[in-house]
Motif scaffolding. Structure first.
Motif, short mmCIF file in Angstrom:
data_model
loop_
_atom_site.label_atom_id
_atom_site.label_comp_id
_atom_site.label_asym_id
_atom_site.label_seq_id
_atom_site.Cartn_x
_atom_site.Cartn_y
_atom_site.Cartn_z
N PHE A 30 10.18 3.35 -5.66
CA PHE A 30 11.27 2.45 -6.03
C PHE A 30 10.77 1.01 -6.09
CE2 PHE A 30 15.01 -0.19 -5.23
CZ PHE A 30 15.87 0.28 -6.19
N ALA A 31 9.98 0.60 -5.11
CA ALA A 31 9.47 -0.77 -5.08
C ALA A 31 8.62 -1.07 -6.30
CB ALA A 31 8.67 -1.02 -3.80
N ALA A 32 7.85 -0.09 -6.77
CA ALA A 32 6.99 -0.29 -7.93
C ALA A 32 7.81 -0.60 -9.19
CB ALA A 32 6.12 0.94 -8.16
N VAL A 33 9.02 -0.07 -9.26
CA VAL A 33 9.89 -0.33 -10.40
C VAL A 33 10.76 -1.56 -10.15
CG1 VAL A 33 11.79 0.58 -11.79
CG2 VAL A 33 9.92 2.09 -11.07
N TYR A 34 11.35 -1.63 -8.95
CA TYR A 34 12.29 -2.70 -8.62
C TYR A 34 11.60 -4.06 -8.52
CZ TYR A 34 15.32 -5.52 -5.66
OH TYR A 34 16.05 -6.55 -5.13
N ARG A 35 10.49 -4.08 -7.83
CA ARG A 35 9.72 -5.31 -7.69
C ARG A 35 8.57 -5.23 -8.68
NH1 ARG A 35 9.13 -5.43 -1.21
NH2 ARG A 35 11.23 -6.12 -0.74
N VAL A 36 8.54 -6.15 -9.61
CA VAL A 36 7.45 -6.15 -10.58
C VAL A 36 6.26 -6.81 -9.90
CG1 VAL A 36 6.69 -6.95 -12.83
CG2 VAL A 36 9.07 -6.30 -12.49
N PHE A 37 5.27 -6.01 -9.56
CA PHE A 37 4.09 -6.54 -8.90
C PHE A 37 3.25 -7.31 -9.91
CE2 PHE A 37 5.15 -2.74 -6.31
CZ PHE A 37 5.41 -3.40 -5.12
N GLU A 38 2.78 -8.47 -9.48
CA GLU A 38 1.97 -9.31 -10.36
C GLU A 38 0.64 -8.63 -10.71
OE1 GLU A 38 2.84 -12.27 -11.76
OE2 GLU A 38 4.82 -11.87 -10.87
N ILE A 75 -2.56 -5.58 -8.93
CA ILE A 75 -2.83 -4.49 -8.01
C ILE A 75 -2.89 -4.98 -6.57
CG2 ILE A 75 -5.34 -4.57 -8.19
CD1 ILE A 75 -3.19 -1.39 -8.01
N GLU A 76 -3.31 -6.23 -6.35
CA GLU A 76 -3.39 -6.76 -4.99
C GLU A 76 -2.01 -6.86 -4.36
OE1 GLU A 76 -6.03 -7.17 -2.99
OE2 GLU A 76 -7.12 -6.28 -4.68
N ASP A 77 -1.00 -7.28 -5.14
CA ASP A 77 0.38 -7.34 -4.63
C ASP A 77 0.83 -5.93 -4.22
OD1 ASP A 77 0.48 -10.03 -5.09
OD2 ASP A 77 1.68 -9.87 -6.92
N PHE A 78 0.50 -4.95 -5.03
CA PHE A 78 0.88 -3.57 -4.75
C PHE A 78 0.19 -3.08 -3.48
CE2 PHE A 78 0.72 1.06 -5.62
CZ PHE A 78 2.07 1.28 -5.72
N LYS A 79 -1.10 -3.39 -3.34
CA LYS A 79 -1.84 -2.99 -2.14
C LYS A 79 -1.24 -3.63 -0.89
CE LYS A 79 -6.45 -2.38 -4.14
NZ LYS A 79 -7.80 -2.96 -4.18
N GLN A 80 -0.85 -4.88 -0.99
CA GLN A 80 -0.26 -5.58 0.16
C GLN A 80 1.04 -4.90 0.58
OE1 GLN A 80 0.15 -9.73 -0.83
NE2 GLN A 80 -2.06 -10.09 -0.85
N GLU A 81 1.84 -4.48 -0.37
CA GLU A 81 3.10 -3.80 -0.05
C GLU A 81 2.82 -2.48 0.66
OE1 GLU A 81 7.10 -3.67 0.38
OE2 GLU A 81 6.01 -5.31 -0.54
N ILE A 82 1.84 -1.75 0.18
CA ILE A 82 1.48 -0.48 0.82
C ILE A 82 0.95 -0.72 2.23
CG2 ILE A 82 -0.14 1.47 0.73
CD1 ILE A 82 0.19 1.39 -2.33
N ASN A 83 0.15 -1.75 2.40
CA ASN A 83 -0.41 -2.05 3.72
C ASN A 83 0.66 -2.45 4.73
OD1 ASN A 83 -3.06 -1.43 3.04
ND2 ASN A 83 -3.50 -3.50 2.37
N LYS A 84 1.78 -2.98 4.27
CA LYS A 84 2.88 -3.35 5.17
C LYS A 84 3.50 -2.12 5.82
CE LYS A 84 4.38 -7.40 2.58
NZ LYS A 84 5.49 -7.94 1.78
N LEU A 85 3.36 -0.98 5.17
CA LEU A 85 3.94 0.24 5.70
C LEU A 85 3.11 0.74 6.86
CD1 LEU A 85 4.82 2.07 2.39
CD2 LEU A 85 6.36 0.81 3.89
#
Length: 72
Positions: free
Chosen positions: A52-60, A62-72
């Motif tokens: 859902f986050a990948a669609v809802y939040r448009v990641f700038e 791949i680093e933004d996406f990695k940071q979100e995954i690392n928060k989990l």
């Protein structure tokens, strides 16, 4: 999917309750609804949360996406 029908019903019920609490005397924005959905998904399924986050939040990037995954 890793979510059962019962789990999905509980998530939806929780989302509805959160929205009702938030918009008692005011309107709620689509951004606020998205944040509520993310919060509920994060509690139940990290995979669903990321999808859902990948669609809802448009990641700038791949680093933004990695940071979100690392928060989990």
């Amino acid at each position: 999917s890793d979510l059962t029908d019962e789990t999905l019903r509980k998530i939806i019920s929780g989302i509805e309750q959160d929205i009702q609490k938030k918009c008692i005397n005011t309107e709620i924005t689509s951004g606020e609804v998205g944040d509520i959905v993310l919060k509920r998904l994060k509690r139940v399924s990290k995979a669903a949360y990321i999808r859902f986050a990948a669609v809802y939040r448009v990641f700038e990037d791949i680093e933004d996406f990695k940071q979100e995954i690392n928060k989990l």
